[in-house]
Design a protein around this motif. Structure first.
Motif, short mmCIF file in Angstrom:
data_model
loop_
_atom_site.label_atom_id
_atom_site.label_comp_id
_atom_site.label_asym_id
_atom_site.label_seq_id
_atom_site.Cartn_x
_atom_site.Cartn_y
_atom_site.Cartn_z
N ASN A 1 0.83 -1.29 -0.03
CA ASN A 1 -0.14 0.24 0.05
C ASN A 1 0.59 1.02 -0.10
O ASN A 1 0.68 1.95 -0.64
CB ASN A 1 -0.89 -0.35 1.22
CG ASN A 1 -2.51 -0.44 0.89
OD1 ASN A 1 -1.78 -1.67 -0.23
ND2 ASN A 1 -3.26 -0.98 2.25
N GLU A 2 1.68 1.01 0.52
CA GLU A 2 2.68 2.43 0.70
C GLU A 2 3.71 2.64 -0.41
O GLU A 2 3.83 3.80 -1.02
CB GLU A 2 4.18 2.81 2.10
CG GLU A 2 4.61 3.65 2.33
CD GLU A 2 5.29 3.43 3.80
OE1 GLU A 2 4.98 2.10 4.63
OE2 GLU A 2 6.10 3.95 4.06
N TRP B 1 0.85 0.94 -3.77
CA TRP B 1 -0.44 1.79 -5.06
C TRP B 1 -0.22 3.79 -4.70
O TRP B 1 0.15 3.75 -4.69
CB TRP B 1 -0.77 1.54 -3.51
CG TRP B 1 -1.81 2.10 -3.43
CD1 TRP B 1 -2.69 2.88 -1.75
CD2 TRP B 1 -3.12 2.61 -4.27
NE1 TRP B 1 -3.17 4.12 -2.11
CE2 TRP B 1 -4.37 3.54 -3.42
CE3 TRP B 1 -3.94 2.41 -5.35
CZ2 TRP B 1 -5.26 4.42 -4.34
CZ3 TRP B 1 -5.13 3.17 -5.90
CH2 TRP B 1 -5.61 4.18 -4.92
N ASP C 1 -0.91 5.71 -2.68
CA ASP C 1 -2.20 6.73 -2.87
C ASP C 1 -2.52 6.93 -4.06
O ASP C 1 -2.80 7.95 -4.44
CB ASP C 1 -2.14 8.10 -2.15
CG ASP C 1 -3.06 8.55 -1.74
OD1 ASP C 1 -3.73 7.86 -1.67
OD2 ASP C 1 -3.20 9.63 -1.51
N LYS D 1 -0.81 6.28 -7.05
CA LYS D 1 1.03 7.13 -8.18
C LYS D 1 2.13 5.50 -8.31
O LYS D 1 2.39 5.98 -9.35
CB LYS D 1 1.70 8.31 -7.26
CG LYS D 1 1.42 9.52 -7.44
CD LYS D 1 0.70 10.05 -6.19
CE LYS D 1 0.54 11.14 -6.05
NZ LYS D 1 1.22 12.55 -4.34
N PRO E 1 -5.45 -0.48 -3.60
CA PRO E 1 -4.19 -1.12 -2.36
C PRO E 1 -5.63 -1.79 -1.83
O PRO E 1 -6.71 -2.07 -1.57
CB PRO E 1 -4.99 0.84 -1.32
CG PRO E 1 -6.28 1.54 -1.59
CD PRO E 1 -5.96 1.11 -3.50
N ASP F 1 -10.53 1.08 -1.17
CA ASP F 1 -10.62 2.92 -0.96
C ASP F 1 -11.12 3.19 -2.34
O ASP F 1 -10.25 3.05 -3.39
CB ASP F 1 -9.25 3.42 -1.17
CG ASP F 1 -8.61 3.52 0.13
OD1 ASP F 1 -9.82 3.33 1.86
OD2 ASP F 1 -7.85 4.49 0.24
N LYS G 1 -11.28 6.02 -4.54
CA LYS G 1 -10.66 6.31 -5.56
C LYS G 1 -9.19 6.36 -6.97
O LYS G 1 -9.35 6.54 -6.74
CB LYS G 1 -8.97 6.17 -3.78
CG LYS G 1 -8.76 7.38 -2.63
CD LYS G 1 -7.84 7.12 -1.76
CE LYS G 1 -7.45 8.06 -0.80
NZ LYS G 1 -6.50 8.17 -0.14
N TRP G 2 -9.98 4.91 -6.63
CA TRP G 2 -9.56 3.94 -8.10
C TRP G 2 -10.99 4.28 -8.38
O TRP G 2 -10.22 4.20 -10.22
CB TRP G 2 -8.80 3.18 -7.87
CG TRP G 2 -9.08 2.23 -6.77
CD1 TRP G 2 -9.07 1.28 -5.54
CD2 TRP G 2 -10.45 1.34 -7.65
NE1 TRP G 2 -10.41 1.16 -5.12
CE2 TRP G 2 -10.44 0.17 -6.25
CE3 TRP G 2 -11.26 1.23 -8.90
CZ2 TRP G 2 -11.83 -0.73 -6.24
CZ3 TRP G 2 -11.27 -0.12 -8.65
CH2 TRP G 2 -12.40 -1.78 -7.29
#
Lengths: 307, 948
Positions: free
Chosen positions: B473-474, B477, B479, B481, B487, B566, B569-570
């Protein structure tokens, strides 16, 4: 033979005279004359045409007694014939200063033209064995030539015209009165002038002549310039005969001038007509013979019509 | 005052002459002739009588003459009109900024009136020299010139300063234009107008003209920046800049013609290889997109294929029909020979597809290139969490993929490596990288992988129990980018398929129930995605019944997967695709409020109310109410969610249901007023139908990433059991059409900014670059490059990024006053990079190992190929203050360099004539004119009177 500028006989233009020599000047009315001529006379005299007999009265000229009748009737009769009197013509010529004007380049100014016309008339009169006299004037009478009928008299007339240099202003009443006084017998008075003077004294003078039973012919001589006023550009007109000067644009004044001139001419023409005066306006550019011929023809036709 | 006149000195003289009639009058008063005059009486009388009238008439005449002289003065001085003091520009310098459009569309060729072939660019050149500059050269005031080419706005002619137009400058301009050629890059007119404005704004005191010489195509003036164009032109107009458009395109725009004709043009819009890597003797499919920019259909268009400049007739195809104004896709199969040697020129092969030559239109877009690297087999990198086994056992994550790519699909050579392999600099040699249950990556590996993807690589993530969710995720993913499409949720076990459902599922499967809805569901909207497209099409590309493939999905059993989170978000990201999903296992109550609110929104919508009223009955409303009642009952009865979704689907289909007294809703849903309402129901239906995604795809940079949320082996699924029918085709398409095709779908254009990033610890900063064109390759055919010591083409130097310490290779860029090399020629570009080697033990510096990269640049046919031209009114509306001229326009009249003065109009002459007539009339009235026939009429009459 060409006449020089100083020759007084220049006024007798041979060509003009040649053209008018066939004409005779006749009085429209019966005029009194002492030379037998072509003109009828109110007086009886010896002549060819027998009219009547009348008894002799003391005082009659015994030369007119008809002795044949005395021998037959033993009474004295006088033979009366219609007498042809001679014409007593007086040419009154204006030689005032105003007559001196002439168009630049013109053959003659008014004075010369008037003199020529007068000379021609004189010649005609003399040629028909009438008497002709001349009076020139300005403010006063300048030359007075009594009437004669000889051809040699012409010389005297033209010399008188020649020495009459234009000057001073005209006083028509005074002049015409003097003319009337100078011509006690009826006759033909030919006034040759530009008539640039006061009308009232002029008409009075003419009336005076008519009153004395003169036959009057007026030759009104004017220059072309005076009739047409063709000037352009600023011009100072210097008055002749003591008139004031004027600086002006002649084109602007032309209309007014011509109107005033027309009034004047009408007044003159009417004035003459009213008094039974023959009037002729002559331009200095006109052929003199034509002008004279026309005038004489008109007079002859008038007489013929009356007869 | 004098500024109001073109010839002020003439006016000064005229003013002086105004007094001439007065002076003449006064002089005449002073200079007169004298005449001694007898008939003063009449003169004095006349003068007295008309004195006042005379003065007035004389004054009028004087005034008329003064007016005549004044008007003549105005005429000769060329009065320009009254101007404010200080606002004069009559003597100011006039600056002409000529903006020349030298973009590819100006290469529109045609035969001119003499029958010789020319193009719009040649017409533009002659328009500049023979018309604009020649007209300016005639002006009486100083005329200055700056020529800007759209392709090179930083180098105006003659230089940064304008040059005064004279014979020398015109000669130099002619030479400059003779040497100018069309660029290959599409450039917006806005950039040119802004550059021109900068020059014009620097000279505010001058009379400013902007001439834009272009073909004024609709494509150029209908871009997103059209509003900026309008704003920019409007501002220029307000600033007093006179904008003139010179349309040089053929056929000539008629003055009365609003919409001009244009030349038909065929162009290749795109050419893509199936994969940047090709294997000898295996056909590679190339997709050619053709555009017919003409109002009529074109048929029988032959596509010629050349490889490295040599025509390959066997690959040529004929396109039967090209309808007008549409793009048509055509497939060309090309087979490559085995490279002769290891020579990079032999490996990189330039494929050129050409259209036949056209009599009119553009030539540049008839050719398009693609670059393919021919390799013996496409290497695939399988990163296994346990690489030591090399995927030999079924327990290994790489077991299935290794076998599949080794045995089932030809042309691939998969290798199993550890995660450290990602640290190598030459990842680009792999046709795809598969990360199989890899817990985490090393920082270097992560960076390399990202660079690999962004530069056009394909990566597949298969998850599993070893995944470090936090790392994924960090860093992956990141966020949104990073590489990962979504995620991961906290734990793979947090939302497992409920045991009851799973049990029912297996029981049902074995009990022979045919209709089973809890299957893997392909998203209907993604059926055309490259990863799925061929599953639903036959060999000819025609759609087949989706059930032909979907039936295999009924037997899929996914025991465990990593749920993603999330979604908000995507889900809106257009580059992220949800391809296969699990059924929705959420309880039906979850959707109770949503169903209600959606129906409320439908019934309360004013548009829908209008539709109800228009339909003239309550049947529609009653039908919808009936559906709502049914849905609410299902929710109350806690029915399975799929019942709700199926009901919703039925409702949206809108078939008539006489049994339930429901009227047909087909027409109702198709009404344009109901688009929004329908969308709400469709979104609800999607949410009801689809559960967590199993298969996702994402485009990152030039590359592509897929995510399988379950394992690549059978640990979490039955990939070796019931999965056998569906998984191999899925995997094949994943590799061939998606991961392997990464890097080919970028339509890279000449002039576009190119920035490549390399690890400074691995790569040397020196780069050699060679342009590959068909002609150059043909010439080099017999001269293969030697492997060592080659000097390939041009040398470029990479620079170090101060932040990341990476090496940056940049083209077509200008940064901080530094201009990088421009790649403006269409064709293939081969880069020779140097990989640093460790120094030998003896301390000698080791030679660098060459590494080759290739890419291709083409002309932007979509932007430049359409030759349709702007409607006159539309163009002028969009360009406030501008004037549009054709090649027939009389520029002398239009440019008004010689400013219009009164002498050019008729009014002054009429006035002059009237005054002249009045003056003459007045003069005639006030003067005497001798008639030719004798004395004046009045006097003629007088004479006649006198004589009579």
């Amino acid at each position: 033979m060409a006449a020089t500028a100083d020759d007084p006989r220049r006024f007798l233009d041979p060509r003009t005279i040649a053209r008018i020599s066939g004409l005779e000047i006749r009085a429209r009315q019966v005029v009194e004359g002492f030379i037998s001529g072509m003109h009828r006379s109110p007086f009886f005299g010896h002549s060819v045409e027998f009219v009547q007999h009348r008894e002799y009265v003391p005082g009659d000229d015994i030369r007119h007694l008809d002795w044949k009748a005395w021998s037959k009737t033993d009474r004295f009769y006088i033979k009366q014939f219609e007498e042809e009197t001679n014409l007593r013509t007086t040419i009154v010529l204006d030689v005032s200063e105003s007559m001196q004007y002439g168009r630049k380049g013109a053959a003659m100014n008014k004075y010369e033209y008037a003199c020529t016309a007068a000379a021609c008339l004189a010649y005609l009169v003399v040629r028909q064995q009438d008497t002709v006299g001349l009076i020139t004037f300005d403010a006063d009478l300048r030359q007075v030539v009594p009437g004669r009928s000889s051809m040699t008299h012409l010389d005297a007339i033209v010399k008188a015209m020649d020495i009459s240099r234009p000057r001073e202003k005209t006083d028509p009443l005074k002049i015409l009165r003097r003319v009337a006084e100078a011509t006690p017998n009826r006759g033909l008075i030919i006034l040759v002038s530009d008539l640039l003077c006061d009308r009232e004294p002029l008409f009075k003078g003419l009336e005076m002549l008519r009153h004395r039973r003169h036959d009057v012919i007026v030759f009104h001589v004017l220059d072309d310039d005076e009739l047409e006023f063709p000037f352009a550009g600023t011009t100072k007109f210097e008055g002749m005969e003591q008139l004031p000067d004027l600086i002006c644009d002649p084109r602007a004044l032309r209309q007014g001038y011509l109107e005033a001139l027309e009034e004047y001419l009408t007044e003159v023409r009417r004035g003459c007509s009213k008094q039974g005066i023959d009037y002729a306006l002559i331009r200095t550019s006109d052929y003199l013979d034509a002008v004279l011929s026309k005038m004489l023809h008109r007079r002859m036709s008038t007489r013929t019509g009356k007869m | 005052m004098l500024e109001s006149f073109a010839n002020p000195w003439a006016m000064a003289a005229g003013t002086a002459l105004i007094s001439s009639p007065i002076i003449i009058h006064l002089i005449n008063r002073l200079r007169y002739r004298r005449i001694r005059w007898a008939a003063m009486e009449f003169l004095l009388k006349a003068q007295k009588r008309i004195r006042r009238r005379l003065i007035i008439e004389q004054l009028i005449l004087l005034l008329l003459r003064i007016s005549l002289v004044l008007l003549l003065g105005v005429l000769l001085a060329r009065f320009l009109g009254f101007r404010q003091a200080g606002g004069s520009d009559a003597n100011a310098i006039t600056l002409h900024v000529i903006l020349l459009d030298d973009t590819p569309s100006m290469g529109d060729s045609f035969k001119n009136r003499d029958g010789r072939k020319t193009d719009s660019f040649q017409v533009a050149k002659s328009t500049i020299v023979d018309r604009i500059v020649a007209t300016a050269n005639q002006a009486p005031t100083p005329q200055h010139l700056v020529l800007l080419r759209l392709s090179d706005l930083t180098h105006p002619f003659p230089n940064e300063q304008s040059g005064r137009i004279n014979t020398t400058l015109i000669r130099e301009l002619q030479q400059h234009l003779d040497q100018s050629e069309l660029t290959t890059v599409h450039i917006s007119p806005l950039a040119g107008l802004q550059a021109a404005r900068t020059i014009l704004d620097a000279n505010p005191e001058q009379n400013r003209y902007l001439h834009f010489v272009s073909d004024f195509r609709t494509a150029d003036w209908s871009r997103e920046d059209r509003e900026q164009l309008t704003t920019s032109l409007g501002e220029m107009s307000k600033a007093g800049i006179r904008v003139h458009f010179h349309d040089v395109a053929a056929p000539d725009r008629k003055p009365t013609q609003s919409l001009p004709d244009y030349h038909p043009n065929l162009g290749i819009v795109d050419l893509r290889a199936e994969s940047p890597l090709a294997v000898p003797d295996l056909p590679v499919e190339f997709t050619v997109r053709l555009a017919n920019y003409s109002p009529s259909e074109k048929s029988g268009v032959q596509l010629t294929v050349r490889i490295n400049g040599e025509e390959k007739q066997e690959f040529s195809v004929v396109v039967p029909s090209l309808p007008p104004n549409v793009e048509v896709e055509e497939r060309v199969l090309v087979r490559f020979d085995k490279p002769l040697n290891d020579d990079p020129l032999s490996r990189f092969q330039l494929v050129t597809v050409s259209l036949p030559e056209e009599s009119t239109g553009l030539a540049f877009d008839n050719t398009r290139h693609a670059l393919v690297e021919v390799v013996d087999s496409v290497p695939l990198l399988l990163i296994d969490s346990n690489p030591l086994n090399e995927g030999r056992t079924p327990a290994d994550d790489s077991f299935n993929l290794l076998r599949f790519f080794s045995d089932a699909v030809p042309g691939y050579s998969p290798v199993v490596k550890s995660v450290e392999e990602l640290e190598r600099p030459d990842l680009r040699k792999y046709g795809g990288i598969y990360l199989l249950n890899v817990p985490r990556l090393t920082p270097k590996g992560l960076k390399n992988l990202e660079e690999y993807v962004r530069s056009g690589g394909g990566v597949a993530f298969f998850l599993g129990p070893k995944i470090d969710r936090a790392f994924y995720n960090e860093f992956l993913w990141a966020d949104g980018k990073g590489l990962l499409p979504a995620p991961l949720a906290n734990n793979p076990n947090l939302e497992p398929i409920p045991a009851k459902i799973r049990g029912d599922y297996r029981a049902a499967m074995f009990s022979g129930i045919k209709t089973f809805v809890m299957q893997l569901i392909p998203r209907a909207s993604e059926e055309d995605h490259p990863t799925l497209r061929d599953l639903y099409r036959d060999e000819r590309g025609l759609r087949v019944n989706p059930e032909d493939y979907n039936k295999f999905l009924r037997f899929v059993i996914i025991d465990k997967y990593w749920p993603v989170t999330d979604r908000a978000k995507w889900s809106k990201d257009r580059k992220t695709h949800e391809l296969l999903s699990l059924p929705n296992f959420k309880p039906i109550e979850t959707y109770q409020d949503r169903v209600r609110s959606t129906f409320e929104a439908l019934f309360n919508s004013p548009k829908v109310k209008t539709v109800f009223e228009a339909s003239g009955g309550d049947e529609l409303k009653e039908t919808l109410e009936s559906w709502r009642r049914q849905f609410e009952k299902s929710i109350r009865d806690a029915k399975p969610l799929y019942e709700l979704s199926m009901g919703m689907e039925e409702m949206l289909k809108g078939e008539e249901d006489k049994a339930n007294k429901r009227v047909a809703l087909k027409e109702f849903w198709q009404r344009p007023e109901l688009i929004d309402a329908r969308k709400l129901f469709e979104e609800l239906l999607n949410d009801l139908r689809y559960g967590d995604p199993i298969y996702m795809a994402k485009e990152v940079g030039n590359g592509r990433v897929v995510l399988f949320t379950t394992t690549a082996n059978a640990t979490w699924n039955d990939i070796n059991g019931f999965g056998r029918p569906y998984f191999p085709p899925l995997l094949k398409l994943m590799q061939q059409k998606y991961l392997g095709a990464a890097g080919t779908d970028v339509n890279q254009l000449v002039g576009e900014r190119i920035e490549m990033r390399f690890d400074s610890t691995q790569f040397s900063e020196n780069v050699r670059r060679l342009l590959l064109t068909p002609e150059a390759l043909k010439a080099l055919k017999d001269k293969p490059l030697k492997k060592d010591g080659d000097k390939l083409g041009v040398g470029d130097t990479m620079e170090k990024d101060p932040d990341s310490k990476d090496l940056l290779l940049r083209y077509n860029l200008t940064l901080k006053d530094k201009t990088y090399p421009s790649l403006l020629e269409p064709g293939g570009y081969l880069l020779q990079l140097g990989i640093k080697q460790a120094p030998s033990a003896a301390g000698e510096k080791a030679d660098e190992v060459p590494l080759y990269r290739g890419f291709v640049l083409n002309v932007d046919t979509r932007a430049e190929g359409d030759l349709r031209r702007m409607d006159r009114e539309e163009l002028l509306k969009q360009s406030p203050g501008a004037q549009l001229h054709t090649v027939d326009t009389n520029l002398t009249e239009v440019l008004k360099l010689k400013e219009n003065d009164l002498s050019e109009g008729w009014r002054l002459y009429v006035l002059l004539l009237l005054i002249l007539l009045a003056e003459q009339a007045m003069a005639v009235r006030l003067s005497f004119h001798q008639t030719t026939g004798g004395p004046a009429t009045t006097l003629g009459a007088l004479g006649a009177v006198a004589r009579n």
